[in-house]
Design a protein around this motif. Structure first.
Motif, PDB file in Angstrom:
ATOM      1  N   LYS A 119       0.837  -1.193   0.000  1.00 46.59           N
ATOM      2  CA  LYS A 119       0.000   0.000   0.000  1.00 46.59           C
ATOM      3  C   LYS A 119       0.878   1.252   0.000  1.00 46.59           C
ATOM      4  N   THR A 146       0.018   4.336   0.981  1.00 45.21           N
ATOM      5  CA  THR A 146      -0.661   5.377   1.763  1.00 45.21           C
ATOM      6  C   THR A 146       0.295   6.468   2.235  1.00 45.21           C
ATOM      7  N   TYR A 175      -8.404  11.177   1.245  1.00 44.76           N
ATOM      8  CA  TYR A 175      -7.209  11.798   0.662  1.00 44.76           C
ATOM      9  C   TYR A 175      -7.480  13.205   0.115  1.00 44.76           C
TER      10      TYR A 175
END
Length: 270
Positions: A41, A43, A90
């Motif tokens: 991921k 992120t 986000y």
């Protein structure tokens, strides 16, 4: 494309049929960071990029998610959940580029979306495009402008094709080349109509019998009919009406073309 150049566009991502929301999110974040890592991921890296991005542009960045036409038997991509996460978690502005057939109905019923529908241009708009001025003048000179409009309709891409076709063409060959182009476009449209499903064939017959240009989806439903998706013959517009997918297909349906010679004869009459 020119409109997007004025905005802080960050990345494009094209989803695949049946793709999960987690896959869409992770691949979008991968595009943002520019780092390719399988099964990892992105992120933290994405948030770091977005932080510095907001410092430079002082506004939320844009992500364009392209959703290609969904083929028969394929599942929808889980775009709805992915868009919600990208927007909420986000703080991205998300543009979803896709046809009605490609998008799950939930995406169009969140009451948070803004729908932008690209419709065919009017003849006046097409012929006023600066890049087409020399083409339009040449078509008018040989009395081909009406025929081209009746086959191409308000699709600028079709005009670009014929513009390329006759760009370096001597005057004595313009008529033949344009008519050849029109025949090719109509032949392709006729092939879609002649190879359609029995269900679509019934709707084609309805259009021919009633001599109509469009019909409401609710009226079709009353007759136990529904447009196939995907369909190359019909499309559903934002008003809830069904109409031929292209101007050329509409012409094929109205005139009832049965053979290649019929197409050549039609072009001569236009």
């Amino acid at each position: 494309a020119q409109a997007f150049t004025l905005l802080p566009l960050l990345c494009y991502y094209q989803v695949q049929s049946g793709e999960s929301s987690n896959e869409i999110i992770n691949m979008t974040l991968t595009r943002i960071t520019g780092i390719e890592r399988t099964f990892v991921k992105m992120t933290k890296e994405a948030r770091r990029v977005l932080f510095f991005y907001s410092l430079f542009f002082e506004r939320p960045p844009i992500v364009v998610i392209r959703v290609p036409e969904r083929q028969a038997g394929k599942e929808y991509a889980d775009v709805t959940a992915a868009v919600r996460t990208l927007a909420d978690d986000y703080e991205l502005r998300v543009v979803v580029d896709g046809s009605l057939n490609a998008l799950p109905q939930e995406l169009l019923a969140t009451y948070r979306e803004k729908e932008l529908t690209v419709e065919p241009m009017s003849r006046e708009m097409i012929e006023s495009i600066p890049e087409f001025q020399s083409l339009v003048e040449r078509l008018r000179k040989f009395k081909l402008d009406n025929a081209v409009w009746q086959v191409f309709g308000g699709c600028p891409a079709m005009y670009m094709g014929v513009q390329t076709e006759i760009a370096n063409c001597p005057d004595n060959a313009v008529v033949a080349r344009v008519k050849r182009n029109l025949v090719a476009v109509l032949a392709k449209a006729a092939a879609f109509v002649h190879t359609c499903s029995p269900n679509t064939e019934t709707i084609v017959g309805l259009f021919r019998d009633k001599q109509i240009l469009q019909i409401s989806a609710s009226e079709l439903k009353k007759g136990h009919l529904i447009v196939d998706f995907p369909s190359k013959v019909f499309r559903q517009v934002s008003t809830g009406y069904i109409e031929p997918a292209t101007t050329a297909i509409g012409l094929i349906i109205r005139v009832n073309i049965d053979s290649p010679q019929d197409i050549s004869n039609l072009v001569e009459r236009l």
